[in-house]
Scaffold this active site. Structure first.
Site, PDB file in Angstrom:
ATOM      1  N   GLN A  78       0.846  -1.193   0.000  1.00  0.00           N
ATOM      2  CA  GLN A  78       0.000   0.000   0.000  1.00  0.00           C
ATOM      3  C   GLN A  78       0.887   1.250   0.000  1.00  0.00           C
ATOM      4  O   GLN A  78       1.237   1.777   1.046  1.00  0.00           O
ATOM      5  CB  GLN A  78      -0.936   0.002   1.205  1.00  0.00           C
ATOM      6  CG  GLN A  78      -1.939   1.121   1.129  1.00  0.00           C
ATOM      7  CD  GLN A  78      -2.971   1.055   2.227  1.00  0.00           C
ATOM      8  OE1 GLN A  78      -3.100   0.077   2.943  1.00  0.00           O
ATOM      9  NE2 GLN A  78      -3.718   2.123   2.382  1.00  0.00           N
ATOM     10  N   PHE A  79       1.226   1.722  -1.184  1.00  0.00           N
ATOM     11  CA  PHE A  79       2.117   2.877  -1.300  1.00  0.00           C
ATOM     12  C   PHE A  79       1.520   4.137  -0.687  1.00  0.00           C
ATOM     13  O   PHE A  79       2.239   5.058  -0.306  1.00  0.00           O
ATOM     14  CB  PHE A  79       2.519   3.126  -2.759  1.00  0.00           C
ATOM     15  CG  PHE A  79       1.470   3.809  -3.589  1.00  0.00           C
ATOM     16  CD1 PHE A  79       1.476   5.191  -3.731  1.00  0.00           C
ATOM     17  CD2 PHE A  79       0.475   3.075  -4.231  1.00  0.00           C
ATOM     18  CE1 PHE A  79       0.509   5.820  -4.495  1.00  0.00           C
ATOM     19  CE2 PHE A  79      -0.483   3.698  -4.995  1.00  0.00           C
ATOM     20  CZ  PHE A  79      -0.468   5.082  -5.132  1.00  0.00           C
ATOM     21  N   THR A  80       0.197   4.190  -0.529  1.00  0.00           N
ATOM     22  CA  THR A  80      -0.425   5.392   0.028  1.00  0.00           C
ATOM     23  C   THR A  80      -0.064   5.606   1.498  1.00  0.00           C
ATOM     24  O   THR A  80      -0.275   6.699   2.023  1.00  0.00           O
ATOM     25  CB  THR A  80      -1.960   5.354  -0.135  1.00  0.00           C
ATOM     26  OG1 THR A  80      -2.475   4.197   0.530  1.00  0.00           O
ATOM     27  CG2 THR A  80      -2.346   5.341  -1.610  1.00  0.00           C
TER      28      THR A  80
END
Length: 149
Positions: A78-80
């Site tokens: 989850q790069f966010t």
């Protein structure tokens, strides 16, 4: 490297409307990888997660780890989690690692966590648009950042 760890009774990740992987009692781990992360960040987080005492003992105290309860693990990229929100209303992801850099660290994380937890680590599909369904137990949600060792 940042993680959000949720103690779950069950969790699943779907891609294109189909369940990709699912677990029962254990940990759902969301993983965000930054541009400057290294294998040392992976190794530190992996050991911390495997030994994190967030499962209840017979006295209802959080005294047991995923190792102790033989829980399952589901890891979702989850790069966010790397979002910077200081300026404006649109999050900045400039510190998030590009896929070519992040993928090997993600795979190394799976390998380390498998060894440290003595359990199979199921995953989402790296880089895909995923839907995550979970039943948070407690609720127990822990945030960790490898920069805060």
């Amino acid at each position: 490297m940042r993680v959000v760890i949720q103690r779950v009774l069950k969790a699943s990740v779907s891609v294109d409307g189909q369940i990709y992987n699912q677990i029962q009692k254990g940990l759902l781990i969301f993983l965000g990888i930054e541009r400057l992360d290294t294998q040392r960040d992976v190794e530190w987080l992996s050991k911390k997660i495997a030994n994190l005492r967030i499962f209840s003992d017979k006295k209802s105290r959080m005294n047991k780890s995923v190792l102790d309860v033989k829980g399952q693990l589901l890891l979702v990229s989850q790069f966010t989690l790397i979002a910077k929100t200081k300026k404006g209303n649109r999050p900045s992801y400039i510190e998030a690692a590009c896929p070519e850099f992040a993928m090997p660290l993600y795979e190394y994380f799976v390998k380390c966590l498998t060894v440290d937890s003595k359990s199979q680590v199921l995953t989402g599909q790296f880089g895909a648009n995923m839907q995550v369904d979970l039943c948070n137990d407690g609720p127990v949600t822990i945030l960790m950042d490898s920069k805060d060792k």
